[in-house]
Design a protein around this motif. Structure first.
Motif, PDB file in Angstrom:
ATOM      1  N   LEU A 229      -9.452 -12.452 -46.455  1.00  0.00           N
ATOM      2  CA  LEU A 229      -8.187 -13.511 -45.930  1.00  0.00           C
ATOM      3  C   LEU A 229      -7.129 -12.848 -45.426  1.00  0.00           C
ATOM      4  N   ASN A 230      -6.308 -13.263 -44.571  1.00  0.00           N
ATOM      5  CA  ASN A 230      -5.180 -12.692 -43.868  1.00  0.00           C
ATOM      6  C   ASN A 230      -4.155 -13.733 -43.892  1.00  0.00           C
ATOM      7  N   THR A 231      -3.225 -13.658 -44.576  1.00  0.00           N
ATOM      8  CA  THR A 231      -1.861 -14.590 -44.653  1.00  0.00           C
ATOM      9  C   THR A 231      -0.708 -13.827 -45.128  1.00  0.00           C
ATOM     10  N   PRO A 232       0.462 -14.384 -44.605  1.00  0.00           N
ATOM     11  CA  PRO A 232       1.657 -13.658 -44.736  1.00  0.00           C
ATOM     12  C   PRO A 232       2.222 -14.334 -46.311  1.00  0.00           C
ATOM     13  N   MET A 257      -6.216 -10.534 -48.540  1.00  0.00           N
ATOM     14  CA  MET A 257      -6.444 -10.872 -49.887  1.00  0.00           C
ATOM     15  C   MET A 257      -8.330 -10.545 -49.795  1.00  0.00           C
ATOM     16  N   GLU A 258      -8.993 -10.574 -50.950  1.00  0.00           N
ATOM     17  CA  GLU A 258     -10.363 -10.583 -50.986  1.00  0.00           C
ATOM     18  C   GLU A 258     -10.899 -11.704 -51.929  1.00  0.00           C
ATOM     19  N   PHE A 273      -5.796 -24.414 -47.575  1.00  0.00           N
ATOM     20  CA  PHE A 273      -4.604 -23.691 -47.269  1.00  0.00           C
ATOM     21  C   PHE A 273      -3.706 -24.455 -46.305  1.00  0.00           C
ATOM     22  N   VAL A 274      -4.491 -25.203 -45.236  1.00  0.00           N
ATOM     23  CA  VAL A 274      -3.772 -25.978 -44.218  1.00  0.00           C
ATOM     24  C   VAL A 274      -3.084 -27.039 -44.657  1.00  0.00           C
ATOM     25  N   SER A 275      -3.764 -27.714 -45.830  1.00  0.00           N
ATOM     26  CA  SER A 275      -2.919 -28.855 -46.462  1.00  0.00           C
ATOM     27  C   SER A 275      -1.772 -28.537 -47.231  1.00  0.00           C
ATOM     28  N   ALA A 276      -1.738 -27.183 -47.857  1.00  0.00           N
ATOM     29  CA  ALA A 276      -0.706 -26.619 -48.410  1.00  0.00           C
ATOM     30  C   ALA A 276       0.476 -25.942 -47.479  1.00  0.00           C
ATOM     31  N   GLY A 277       0.041 -26.117 -46.128  1.00  0.00           N
ATOM     32  CA  GLY A 277       1.005 -25.547 -45.189  1.00  0.00           C
ATOM     33  C   GLY A 277       1.173 -24.113 -45.192  1.00  0.00           C
ATOM     34  N   ILE A 278       0.026 -23.505 -45.913  1.00  0.00           N
ATOM     35  CA  ILE A 278       0.089 -21.866 -45.749  1.00  0.00           C
ATOM     36  C   ILE A 278      -0.395 -21.320 -44.545  1.00  0.00           C
ATOM     37  N   ILE A 280      -2.248 -19.076 -42.022  1.00  0.00           N
ATOM     38  CA  ILE A 280      -3.682 -18.196 -41.941  1.00  0.00           C
ATOM     39  C   ILE A 280      -3.897 -17.726 -40.737  1.00  0.00           C
ATOM     40  N   ASN A 281      -3.714 -16.273 -40.955  1.00  0.00           N
ATOM     41  CA  ASN A 281      -4.015 -15.606 -39.746  1.00  0.00           C
ATOM     42  C   ASN A 281      -5.511 -15.193 -39.263  1.00  0.00           C
ATOM     43  N   GLY A 282      -6.042 -15.256 -40.500  1.00  0.00           N
ATOM     44  CA  GLY A 282      -7.730 -14.743 -40.346  1.00  0.00           C
ATOM     45  C   GLY A 282      -8.475 -15.069 -41.664  1.00  0.00           C
ATOM     46  N   ILE A 283      -9.588 -15.549 -41.467  1.00  0.00           N
ATOM     47  CA  ILE A 283     -10.615 -15.742 -42.741  1.00  0.00           C
ATOM     48  C   ILE A 283     -11.763 -15.629 -42.169  1.00  0.00           C
TER      49      ILE A 283
END
Length: 299
Positions: A229-232, A257-258, A273-278, A280-283
């Motif tokens: 997972l890639n997220t800021p 993250m792993e 993640f989308v529902s929480a407004g996070i 996500i640059n890659g999964i």
């Protein structure tokens, strides 16, 4: 003594080629240390230096707390099977062991019988070793390495060329000796999948250089199936995962993250993640075999 064996920039050079180049390995008492590398990577040369069969060009090693250059008097605590077993094909297993026992001054008259029992060759009688299967010859080679009750046994490619039954026989013998007699082993192999079934720690060697040392757990963690997972915002992502009941994850970087569970639910995780407004640059899901990891590491 922290390590039974440790090397410091151990190097062996032939002409302009460094077969072993500044290698530093660390082996603890009671370890089964797997030395991984392709044919020609430098494994055999390294093992010859550790067993006193070759002198380093530079660098050195500590063995049982003694400098390797002065370890001659304690080399009787090291048993070795380098390349092929040195056996007399026209003699029995007992005869081969008897010759080795006499050469090392082993006075115990029951030593040969005990060693045959240890490696499962008690019922071979007077059968010439030349008629043994390859697996039986390898087990005899291990028995020869055990003459004198060494604390450290060095085995060079002991499962190379064996069929599945022979591999299992050798593996079971090594595990039993390690467990019951607390013998430390250094075992080289280019068959990573088999070595991973019983080695406890690993050194990966390539073109004479040690690329990595890692434990069994670390190796399996690197090669296990996982979600990358890639997220800021890793703290917020961790909160979402825990709300989903996913606790087996690890933050590996500022934005990475792993996740080691829920691999079949990546769409559900991404939706949360989308529902929480996070952002996500890659999964993605990584399913890497041990051999794949080795090939990636050595390019």
């Amino acid at each position: 003594m922290e390590y039974l064996l440790s090397t410091e920039n151990l190097t062996k050079q032939y002409g302009k080629k460094k077969a072993v180049d500044s290698v530093n390995i660390h082996v603890r008492q009671g370890d089964i240390y797997g030395l991984i590398g392709r044919n020609g990577a430098g494994k055999t040369t390294l093992m010859k230096m550790l067993s006193g069969l070759a002198a380093p060009t530079s660098g050195g090693f500590l063995l049982f707390g003694e400098e390797g250059s002065r370890a001659g008097r304690i080399m009787n605590r090291v048993g070795a099977l380098i390349e092929e077993p040195g056996i007399y094909a026209d003699m029995s297993a007992y005869g081969n062991l008897h010759v080795k026992c006499m050469a090392l001054g082993v006075a115990d008259k029951s030593a040969e019988r005990e060693l045959l029992k240890i490696v499962g060759l008690s019922d071979t009688g007077k059968k010439p070793v030349g008629k043994f299967s390859l697996g039986m010859k390898q087990r005899l080679g291990i028995a020869l390495a055990l003459v004198g009750e060494p604390d450290l046994v060095i085995l060079d490619e002991p499962i190379n060329g064996l069929d599945p039954q022979g591999i299992a026989e050798v593996r079971n013998t090594i595990e039993r000796l390690n467990r019951e007699r607390h013998i430390t082993f250094i075992i080289s192999s280019h068959i990573l999948g088999e070595l991973s079934k019983f080695a406890l720690n690993y050194g990966i060697i390539h073109n004479g250089k040690l690329l990595q040392e890692l434990s069994r757990e670390e190796l399996f963690e690197k090669c296990s199936r996982k979600i990358l997972l890639n997220t800021p915002d890793t703290p917020a992502a961790a909160t979402v995962l825990e709300k989903l009941g996913i606790m087996n994850y690890r933050v590996t970087g500022r934005e990475t993250m792993e996740i080691y569970e829920g691999l079949q639910d990546t769409a559900k995780i991404n939706s949360a993640f989308v529902s929480a407004g996070i952002q996500i640059n890659g999964i993605s899901v990584l399913n890497q075999e041990l051999e794949d990891y080795y090939l990636e590491l050595t390019k």
